[in-house]
Design an enzyme around this catalytic site. Sequence first.
Site, PDB file in Angstrom:
ATOM      1  CB  ALA A  42     -11.186  19.567  -0.043  1.00  0.00           C
ATOM      2  N   GLY A  54      -4.756  13.336  -1.183  1.00  0.00           N
ATOM      3  CA  GLY A  54      -4.234  14.522  -0.889  1.00  0.00           C
ATOM      4  C   GLY A  54      -5.160  15.960  -0.880  1.00  0.00           C
ATOM      5  CB  CYS A  55      -7.301  17.013  -3.706  1.00  0.00           C
ATOM      6  SG  CYS A  55      -5.838  17.275  -4.821  1.00  0.00           S
ATOM      7  CB  THR A  56     -10.031  14.253   0.053  1.00  0.00           C
ATOM      8  OG1 THR A  56     -10.395  13.829  -1.257  1.00  0.00           O
ATOM      9  CG2 THR A  56     -11.052  13.881   1.030  1.00  0.00           C
TER      10      THR A  56
END
Length: 157
Positions: free
Chosen positions: A53, A48-50
Amino acid sequence: MTDNSRLSPGDTPPAFTLPDADGNEVSLADYRGRKVVVYFYPAASTPGCTKQACDFRDNLAELNGAGIDVIGISPDKPAKLAKFRDTEELTFPLLSDPDKSTLEAWGAFGEKKMYGKTVQGVIRSTFLVDEEGKIEVAQYNVRATGHVAKLRRDLSV
């Protein structure tokens, strides 16, 4: 953590000075006179964070063109942030807040629901700080996917 500790439009956000992926100190005050998106995410190199970002990376030219900079903040150490930045070719600062003091000050750390359970953790949150250093947009519990597109719509960028 209660909703009382959350920031709202018009608030002055807590100041911070944190190390970036290369160990250089970056302060919120460095962005005075420009708009800046400050977003908090749980962990570098997770799916999710990738996605989030990379969405910011892919929309950075349009955001910058509208006078908006972007900063990502997580509890990760600078070395992990550097690897994440290099792997994903991220072109905006990623800041390290391992003691979570900035996350807590911005209301982006506390109780959240995860897989039906209440846990303590990073609350995925996004803020727009205006040129005068005031909160213009405060969004908590945002989704990793589609968030940047929604933010651009909300900001007419």
